[in-house]
Design a protein around this motif. Structure first.
Motif, short mmCIF file in Angstrom:
data_model
loop_
_atom_site.label_atom_id
_atom_site.label_comp_id
_atom_site.label_asym_id
_atom_site.label_seq_id
_atom_site.Cartn_x
_atom_site.Cartn_y
_atom_site.Cartn_z
N TYR A 17 2.94 -0.87 2.58
CA TYR A 17 1.57 -1.39 2.65
C TYR A 17 0.56 -0.29 2.30
O TYR A 17 -0.36 -0.50 1.50
N VAL A 18 0.73 0.87 2.89
CA VAL A 18 -0.16 1.99 2.57
C VAL A 18 -0.06 2.34 1.08
O VAL A 18 -1.08 2.49 0.38
N HIS A 21 -2.01 0.46 -1.49
CA HIS A 21 -3.42 0.82 -1.66
C HIS A 21 -3.61 2.07 -2.52
O HIS A 21 -4.72 2.33 -2.98
N CYS A 71 -3.31 4.97 8.24
CA CYS A 71 -4.26 3.95 7.78
C CYS A 71 -5.70 4.38 8.07
O CYS A 71 -6.59 4.16 7.24
N TYR A 74 -6.81 6.78 5.38
CA TYR A 74 -7.13 6.22 4.07
C TYR A 74 -8.13 5.05 4.15
O TYR A 74 -8.41 4.42 3.13
N ILE A 76 -7.69 2.14 5.55
CA ILE A 76 -6.98 0.89 5.29
C ILE A 76 -6.93 0.07 6.57
O ILE A 76 -6.49 0.58 7.61
N LYS A 111 -0.78 -8.02 -2.95
CA LYS A 111 -1.77 -7.35 -2.08
C LYS A 111 -2.24 -8.28 -0.97
O LYS A 111 -2.42 -7.86 0.18
N TYR A 114 0.48 -8.52 1.73
CA TYR A 114 0.48 -7.33 2.58
C TYR A 114 -0.69 -7.37 3.57
O TYR A 114 -0.55 -7.05 4.76
N ARG A 115 -1.86 -7.74 3.07
CA ARG A 115 -3.06 -7.79 3.91
C ARG A 115 -2.89 -8.85 5.01
O ARG A 115 -3.23 -8.61 6.17
#
Lengths: 200, 200
Positions: A17-18, A21, A71, A74, A76, A111, A114-115
Protein backbone atom coordinates in the motif's frame (compact mmCIF):
# COMPACT_ATOMS: atom_id res chain seq x y z
CA UNK A 1 12.20 4.15 -24.08
CA UNK A 2 13.33 1.97 -21.19
CA UNK A 3 11.36 -1.08 -20.13
CA UNK A 4 8.50 -0.70 -17.62
CA UNK A 5 8.96 -1.43 -13.93
CA UNK A 6 7.04 -4.51 -12.80
CA UNK A 7 5.39 -3.77 -9.46
CA UNK A 8 4.21 -6.87 -7.61
CA UNK A 9 1.98 -6.46 -4.58
CA UNK A 10 -0.68 -8.19 -2.53
CA UNK A 11 -3.71 -6.05 -1.69
CA UNK A 12 -3.42 -7.28 1.90
CA UNK A 13 0.15 -5.97 2.23
CA UNK A 14 0.46 -2.64 4.04
CA UNK A 15 3.98 -2.14 2.66
CA UNK A 16 2.54 -2.70 -0.81
CA UNK A 17 0.00 0.00 0.00
CA UNK A 18 2.79 2.43 0.87
CA UNK A 19 4.69 1.49 -2.28
CA UNK A 20 1.58 2.14 -4.38
CA UNK A 21 1.89 5.80 -3.33
CA UNK A 22 5.61 6.05 -4.12
CA UNK A 23 6.25 4.03 -7.26
CA UNK A 24 4.78 6.33 -9.91
CA UNK A 25 6.75 9.52 -9.20
CA UNK A 26 9.90 7.38 -9.04
CA UNK A 27 9.13 5.67 -12.36
CA UNK A 28 8.31 8.99 -14.01
CA UNK A 29 11.72 10.38 -13.09
CA UNK A 30 13.20 7.58 -15.18
CA UNK A 31 10.63 7.87 -17.98
CA UNK A 32 9.41 4.38 -17.23
CA UNK A 33 5.91 2.99 -17.13
CA UNK A 34 4.75 0.79 -14.24
CA UNK A 35 3.05 -2.57 -14.74
CA UNK A 36 0.84 -3.17 -11.73
CA UNK A 37 0.88 -6.90 -11.01
CA UNK A 38 -1.26 -7.99 -8.10
CA UNK A 39 -0.12 -11.28 -6.66
CA UNK A 40 -1.06 -13.50 -3.72
CA UNK A 41 1.33 -14.01 -0.85
CA UNK A 42 -0.40 -17.20 0.30
CA UNK A 43 0.93 -19.38 -2.52
CA UNK A 44 4.33 -17.63 -2.32
CA UNK A 45 4.52 -18.39 1.40
CA UNK A 46 3.77 -22.05 0.65
CA UNK A 47 6.95 -22.12 -1.42
CA UNK A 48 9.13 -19.96 0.83
CA UNK A 49 7.90 -21.32 4.15
CA UNK A 50 7.21 -17.76 5.28
CA UNK A 51 4.02 -16.71 7.03
CA UNK A 52 2.06 -13.51 7.55
CA UNK A 53 4.12 -10.87 9.35
CA UNK A 54 1.41 -10.19 11.90
CA UNK A 55 1.55 -13.81 13.09
CA UNK A 56 5.26 -13.67 13.85
CA UNK A 57 6.24 -12.89 17.44
CA UNK A 58 8.46 -9.78 17.73
CA UNK A 59 8.36 -9.12 13.97
CA UNK A 60 4.59 -8.68 14.08
CA UNK A 61 4.88 -6.11 16.87
CA UNK A 62 7.48 -4.23 14.90
CA UNK A 63 5.24 -4.16 11.82
CA UNK A 64 2.29 -2.88 13.85
CA UNK A 65 4.46 -0.01 15.05
CA UNK A 66 6.26 0.53 11.78
CA UNK A 67 3.44 0.73 9.23
CA UNK A 68 1.58 3.68 10.83
CA UNK A 69 4.95 5.40 11.38
CA UNK A 70 5.83 4.97 7.71
CA UNK A 71 2.43 6.26 6.62
CA UNK A 72 2.79 9.34 8.85
CA UNK A 73 6.19 9.97 7.26
CA UNK A 74 4.75 9.95 3.76
CA UNK A 75 1.45 11.60 4.60
CA UNK A 76 -0.52 8.50 3.57
CA UNK A 77 -3.91 7.95 5.24
CA UNK A 78 -3.86 4.73 7.23
CA UNK A 79 -5.95 2.79 9.73
CA UNK A 80 -5.51 -0.90 10.57
CA UNK A 81 -8.28 -2.78 8.80
CA UNK A 82 -10.21 -5.58 10.41
CA UNK A 83 -9.93 -8.41 9.45
CA UNK A 84 -6.24 -8.38 8.58
CA UNK A 85 -4.71 -10.05 6.65
CA UNK A 86 -7.25 -11.24 4.11
CA UNK A 87 -7.36 -13.24 0.89
CA UNK A 88 -7.30 -10.86 -2.05
CA UNK A 89 -7.95 -12.99 -5.09
CA UNK A 90 -11.12 -11.09 -6.08
CA UNK A 91 -9.54 -7.64 -6.54
CA UNK A 92 -6.41 -9.25 -8.03
CA UNK A 93 -8.55 -10.86 -10.73
CA UNK A 94 -10.34 -7.57 -11.27
CA UNK A 95 -7.06 -5.77 -11.91
CA UNK A 96 -5.98 -8.32 -14.52
CA UNK A 97 -9.33 -8.04 -16.26
CA UNK A 98 -9.27 -4.25 -16.24
CA UNK A 99 -5.64 -4.17 -17.37
CA UNK A 100 -6.51 -5.86 -20.67
CA UNK A 101 -9.18 -3.24 -21.35
CA UNK A 102 -7.31 -0.19 -20.15
CA UNK A 103 -4.21 -0.17 -17.92
CA UNK A 104 -5.05 3.32 -16.63
CA UNK A 105 -8.40 2.08 -15.36
CA UNK A 106 -6.67 -0.90 -13.76
CA UNK A 107 -4.25 1.38 -11.92
CA UNK A 108 -7.01 3.70 -10.79
CA UNK A 109 -8.95 0.69 -9.53
CA UNK A 110 -5.92 -0.80 -7.76
CA UNK A 111 -5.31 2.45 -5.90
CA UNK A 112 -8.98 2.64 -4.93
CA UNK A 113 -8.90 -0.94 -3.64
CA UNK A 114 -5.84 -0.24 -1.51
CA UNK A 115 -7.43 2.95 -0.15
CA UNK A 116 -10.70 1.14 0.58
CA UNK A 117 -8.84 -1.43 2.67
CA UNK A 118 -6.10 0.49 4.44
CA UNK A 119 -7.73 3.89 4.79
CA UNK A 120 -11.44 3.06 4.92
CA UNK A 121 -11.39 -0.40 6.50
CA UNK A 122 -13.55 -2.03 3.84
CA UNK A 123 -13.02 -5.77 3.39
CA UNK A 124 -11.92 -5.77 -0.24
CA UNK A 125 -11.35 -9.53 -0.11
CA UNK A 126 -15.13 -9.86 -0.35
CA UNK A 127 -16.01 -9.94 -4.06
CA UNK A 128 -19.09 -7.77 -3.46
CA UNK A 129 -16.93 -5.07 -1.88
CA UNK A 130 -14.33 -5.39 -4.64
CA UNK A 131 -17.14 -4.77 -7.14
CA UNK A 132 -18.52 -1.87 -5.13
CA UNK A 133 -15.10 -0.21 -5.25
CA UNK A 134 -15.22 -0.54 -9.04
CA UNK A 135 -18.69 1.00 -9.12
CA UNK A 136 -17.54 3.86 -6.87
CA UNK A 137 -14.80 4.55 -9.43
CA UNK A 138 -17.33 4.70 -12.23
CA UNK A 139 -16.09 1.47 -13.78
CA UNK A 140 -18.40 -1.12 -15.33
CA UNK A 141 -19.03 -3.19 -12.20
CA UNK A 142 -21.65 -5.35 -13.90
CA UNK A 143 -19.28 -6.52 -16.62
CA UNK A 144 -16.57 -6.93 -14.02
CA UNK A 145 -18.90 -9.03 -11.85
CA UNK A 146 -19.51 -11.37 -14.77
CA UNK A 147 -15.80 -11.49 -15.57
CA UNK A 148 -14.96 -12.52 -12.01
CA UNK A 149 -16.93 -15.74 -12.64
CA UNK A 150 -15.05 -16.46 -15.86
CA UNK A 151 -12.80 -19.55 -15.57
CA UNK A 152 -10.38 -17.95 -18.05
CA UNK A 153 -9.83 -14.96 -15.76
CA UNK A 154 -9.35 -17.28 -12.79
CA UNK A 155 -6.80 -19.30 -14.76
CA UNK A 156 -5.07 -16.16 -15.95
CA UNK A 157 -4.72 -14.80 -12.41
CA UNK A 158 -3.47 -18.15 -11.15
CA UNK A 159 -0.88 -18.25 -13.93
CA UNK A 160 0.22 -14.69 -13.09
CA UNK A 161 0.73 -15.62 -9.44
CA UNK A 162 2.66 -18.75 -10.39
CA UNK A 163 4.77 -16.78 -12.83
CA UNK A 164 5.59 -14.23 -10.14
CA UNK A 165 6.74 -17.00 -7.82
CA UNK A 166 8.84 -18.44 -10.64
CA UNK A 167 10.49 -15.02 -10.97
CA UNK A 168 11.32 -15.13 -7.26
CA UNK A 169 8.61 -12.80 -5.97
CA UNK A 170 8.31 -13.89 -2.33
CA UNK A 171 7.06 -10.68 -0.70
CA UNK A 172 5.18 -7.44 -1.25
CA UNK A 173 6.08 -4.98 -2.60
CA UNK A 174 8.54 -6.55 -5.01
CA UNK A 175 9.91 -4.83 -8.11
CA UNK A 176 11.66 -6.03 -11.23
CA UNK A 177 13.56 -3.46 -13.29
CA UNK A 178 15.31 -4.88 -16.36
CA UNK A 179 15.17 -8.25 -14.54
CA UNK A 180 16.86 -6.79 -11.45
CA UNK A 181 14.86 -7.63 -8.29
CA UNK A 182 14.17 -5.20 -5.44
CA UNK A 183 12.17 -6.32 -2.43
CA UNK A 184 10.49 -3.95 -0.02
CA UNK A 185 9.41 -0.35 0.04
CA UNK A 186 12.71 0.48 1.78
CA UNK A 187 14.55 -0.44 -1.37
CA UNK A 188 13.00 2.22 -3.57
CA UNK A 189 15.86 4.70 -3.02
CA UNK A 190 18.40 2.10 -4.14
CA UNK A 191 16.22 1.10 -7.08
CA UNK A 192 16.13 4.79 -7.98
CA UNK A 193 19.94 4.87 -7.96
CA UNK A 194 20.14 1.63 -9.90
CA UNK A 195 18.05 3.10 -12.71
CA UNK A 196 19.91 6.42 -12.67
CA UNK A 197 23.31 4.75 -12.97
CA UNK A 198 22.28 1.72 -15.01
CA UNK A 199 23.46 -0.58 -12.25
CA UNK A 200 26.75 -0.66 -10.39
CA UNK B 1 24.25 15.39 24.28
CA UNK B 2 21.67 13.01 22.82
CA UNK B 3 21.53 9.36 23.82
CA UNK B 4 23.69 6.82 22.00
CA UNK B 5 22.31 4.65 19.20
CA UNK B 6 22.10 0.99 20.14
CA UNK B 7 23.32 -1.12 17.24
CA UNK B 8 22.35 -4.80 17.49
CA UNK B 9 23.94 -7.26 15.11
CA UNK B 10 24.90 -10.90 14.71
CA UNK B 11 28.42 -11.49 13.40
CA UNK B 12 26.95 -14.04 10.99
CA UNK B 13 24.59 -11.44 9.45
CA UNK B 14 25.80 -9.97 6.15
CA UNK B 15 23.37 -7.07 6.47
CA UNK B 16 24.84 -6.41 9.91
CA UNK B 17 28.25 -6.35 8.24
CA UNK B 18 27.06 -3.70 5.79
CA UNK B 19 25.51 -1.69 8.61
CA UNK B 20 28.79 -1.81 10.54
CA UNK B 21 30.28 0.28 7.71
CA UNK B 22 27.45 2.81 7.64
CA UNK B 23 26.36 3.43 11.21
CA UNK B 24 29.22 5.57 12.47
CA UNK B 25 29.16 8.38 9.91
CA UNK B 26 25.40 8.53 10.36
CA UNK B 27 25.67 8.69 14.17
CA UNK B 28 28.35 11.34 13.96
CA UNK B 29 26.11 13.60 11.91
CA UNK B 30 23.74 13.58 14.86
CA UNK B 31 26.49 13.89 17.50
CA UNK B 32 25.54 10.50 18.88
CA UNK B 33 27.71 7.66 20.10
CA UNK B 34 27.04 4.07 19.00
CA UNK B 35 26.75 1.19 21.44
CA UNK B 36 27.79 -1.96 19.58
CA UNK B 37 25.67 -4.80 20.91
CA UNK B 38 26.40 -8.18 19.37
CA UNK B 39 23.48 -10.53 19.67
CA UNK B 40 22.61 -14.05 18.53
CA UNK B 41 19.88 -14.63 15.99
CA UNK B 42 19.45 -18.29 16.97
CA UNK B 43 17.65 -17.56 20.27
CA UNK B 44 15.71 -14.71 18.62
CA UNK B 45 14.54 -17.06 15.86
CA UNK B 46 13.37 -19.52 18.51
CA UNK B 47 11.01 -16.81 19.76
CA UNK B 48 9.97 -15.37 16.40
CA UNK B 49 9.74 -18.67 14.52
CA UNK B 50 12.00 -17.22 11.86
CA UNK B 51 14.92 -19.11 10.36
CA UNK B 52 18.15 -18.26 8.59
CA UNK B 53 17.54 -16.34 5.37
CA UNK B 54 19.74 -18.63 3.33
CA UNK B 55 17.53 -21.62 4.18
CA UNK B 56 14.38 -19.95 2.87
CA UNK B 57 13.39 -20.80 -0.70
CA UNK B 58 13.13 -17.68 -2.93
CA UNK B 59 14.19 -15.34 -0.11
CA UNK B 60 17.54 -17.08 0.19
CA UNK B 61 18.20 -16.66 -3.53
CA UNK B 62 17.33 -12.99 -3.28
CA UNK B 63 19.74 -12.52 -0.38
CA UNK B 64 22.54 -14.29 -2.27
CA UNK B 65 22.06 -11.83 -5.11
CA UNK B 66 21.38 -8.81 -2.95
CA UNK B 67 24.24 -8.84 -0.45
CA UNK B 68 27.09 -8.68 -3.00
CA UNK B 69 25.11 -6.04 -4.92
CA UNK B 70 24.74 -3.94 -1.78
CA UNK B 71 28.44 -4.29 -0.96
CA UNK B 72 29.40 -3.20 -4.49
CA UNK B 73 27.18 -0.17 -4.04
CA UNK B 74 28.93 0.91 -0.85
CA UNK B 75 32.43 -0.18 -1.87
CA UNK B 76 32.58 -2.77 0.90
CA UNK B 77 34.84 -5.79 0.34
CA UNK B 78 32.78 -8.98 0.34
CA UNK B 79 33.11 -12.68 -0.41
CA UNK B 80 30.65 -15.36 0.72
CA UNK B 81 32.24 -17.16 3.65
CA UNK B 82 32.10 -20.91 4.07
CA UNK B 83 30.54 -22.17 6.30
CA UNK B 84 27.60 -19.74 6.42
CA UNK B 85 25.78 -19.04 8.65
CA UNK B 86 27.69 -19.88 11.81
CA UNK B 87 27.25 -19.60 15.56
CA UNK B 88 28.95 -16.45 16.79
CA UNK B 89 28.84 -16.63 20.56
CA UNK B 90 32.65 -16.52 20.93
CA UNK B 91 33.25 -13.14 19.25
CA UNK B 92 30.04 -11.79 20.82
CA UNK B 93 31.40 -12.59 24.27
CA UNK B 94 34.73 -11.04 23.32
CA UNK B 95 33.05 -7.77 22.37
CA UNK B 96 31.22 -7.56 25.72
CA UNK B 97 34.46 -8.23 27.59
CA UNK B 98 36.39 -5.67 25.59
CA UNK B 99 33.60 -3.12 25.90
CA UNK B 100 33.98 -2.98 29.67
CA UNK B 101 37.69 -2.30 29.34
CA UNK B 102 37.55 0.12 26.42
CA UNK B 103 34.62 0.63 24.05
CA UNK B 104 36.94 1.86 21.29
CA UNK B 105 38.86 -1.40 21.42
CA UNK B 106 35.59 -3.33 21.34
CA UNK B 107 34.47 -1.47 18.22
CA UNK B 108 37.81 -1.96 16.50
CA UNK B 109 37.64 -5.66 17.33
CA UNK B 110 34.04 -5.99 16.14
CA UNK B 111 34.93 -4.45 12.78
CA UNK B 112 37.94 -6.74 12.47
CA UNK B 113 35.76 -9.80 13.23
CA UNK B 114 33.24 -8.83 10.57
CA UNK B 115 36.02 -8.23 8.04
CA UNK B 116 37.68 -11.54 8.91
CA UNK B 117 34.43 -13.37 8.18
CA UNK B 118 32.85 -11.55 5.26
CA UNK B 119 35.98 -10.31 3.46
CA UNK B 120 38.61 -12.90 4.39
CA UNK B 121 36.47 -16.02 4.85
CA UNK B 122 37.84 -16.87 8.29
CA UNK B 123 35.51 -18.88 10.53
CA UNK B 124 35.19 -16.41 13.38
CA UNK B 125 32.69 -18.70 15.14
CA UNK B 126 35.71 -20.79 16.12
CA UNK B 127 37.00 -19.36 19.42
CA UNK B 128 40.63 -19.85 18.31
CA UNK B 129 39.98 -17.72 15.22
CA UNK B 130 38.10 -15.12 17.27
CA UNK B 131 41.18 -14.88 19.51
CA UNK B 132 43.54 -14.71 16.54
CA UNK B 133 41.58 -11.73 15.22
CA UNK B 134 42.12 -10.03 18.57
CA UNK B 135 45.85 -10.80 18.43
CA UNK B 136 46.03 -9.44 14.86
CA UNK B 137 44.56 -6.20 16.19
CA UNK B 138 47.21 -5.98 18.90
CA UNK B 139 44.70 -6.70 21.66
CA UNK B 140 45.51 -8.85 24.69
CA UNK B 141 44.44 -12.21 23.24
CA UNK B 142 45.75 -14.17 26.21
CA UNK B 143 43.62 -12.29 28.72
CA UNK B 144 40.71 -12.49 26.30
CA UNK B 145 41.18 -16.24 25.96
CA UNK B 146 40.92 -16.63 29.71
CA UNK B 147 37.91 -14.34 29.85
CA UNK B 148 36.07 -16.44 27.27
CA UNK B 149 36.12 -19.31 29.79
CA UNK B 150 34.68 -17.14 32.54
CA UNK B 151 31.14 -18.16 33.54
CA UNK B 152 30.38 -14.52 34.38
CA UNK B 153 31.13 -13.42 30.83
CA UNK B 154 29.01 -16.26 29.48
CA UNK B 155 26.14 -15.24 31.75
CA UNK B 156 26.56 -11.61 30.83
CA UNK B 157 26.39 -12.34 27.11
CA UNK B 158 23.38 -14.60 27.58
CA UNK B 159 21.63 -11.84 29.54
CA UNK B 160 22.46 -9.31 26.81
CA UNK B 161 20.93 -11.57 24.15
CA UNK B 162 17.83 -12.14 26.26
CA UNK B 163 17.51 -8.44 26.94
CA UNK B 164 17.73 -7.69 23.21
CA UNK B 165 14.91 -10.16 22.51
CA UNK B 166 12.89 -8.53 25.27
CA UNK B 167 13.38 -5.20 23.51
CA UNK B 168 12.02 -6.76 20.31
CA UNK B 169 15.29 -7.30 18.47
CA UNK B 170 14.37 -10.08 16.05
CA UNK B 171 16.84 -9.46 13.22
CA UNK B 172 20.21 -7.98 12.30
CA UNK B 173 20.98 -5.16 12.01
CA UNK B 174 18.50 -3.64 14.42
CA UNK B 175 18.76 -0.16 15.91
CA UNK B 176 17.19 1.58 18.86
CA UNK B 177 17.30 5.38 18.96
CA UNK B 178 15.60 6.94 21.98
CA UNK B 179 13.63 3.66 22.22
CA UNK B 180 12.49 3.94 18.60
CA UNK B 181 13.19 0.67 16.71
CA UNK B 182 14.58 0.46 13.17
CA UNK B 183 15.17 -2.90 11.55
CA UNK B 184 17.42 -3.47 8.58
CA UNK B 185 20.23 -1.64 6.86
CA UNK B 186 17.63 -0.25 4.42
CA UNK B 187 16.12 1.75 7.23
CA UNK B 188 19.18 3.86 7.96
CA UNK B 189 18.01 6.75 5.74
CA UNK B 190 14.69 6.91 7.61
CA UNK B 191 16.48 6.63 10.96
CA UNK B 192 18.65 9.51 9.81
CA UNK B 193 15.53 11.57 9.11
CA UNK B 194 13.95 10.52 12.39
CA UNK B 195 16.94 11.86 14.33
CA UNK B 196 17.12 15.05 12.28
CA UNK B 197 13.47 15.86 12.84
CA UNK B 198 13.06 14.34 16.30
CA UNK B 199 10.40 11.99 14.98
CA UNK B 200 7.32 12.69 12.93
Amino acid sequence: MPEPIDFYFDFSSPYGYVAAHLIEPLAQRHIRAVRWRPTLLGPAFQVSGNRPLGDQPLKGDYMRHDVPRLCRRYGIPFAWPEPFPIGTVAPARAVYWLWDKDPDEAVRYAKAVYRAYFAEGRNIGDAAVALQVAADEGLDAEALGQALQDPDLKARTKAAVEHAIKLGVFGSPFFLVDEEPFWGVDRLPLMDEWMARGGW
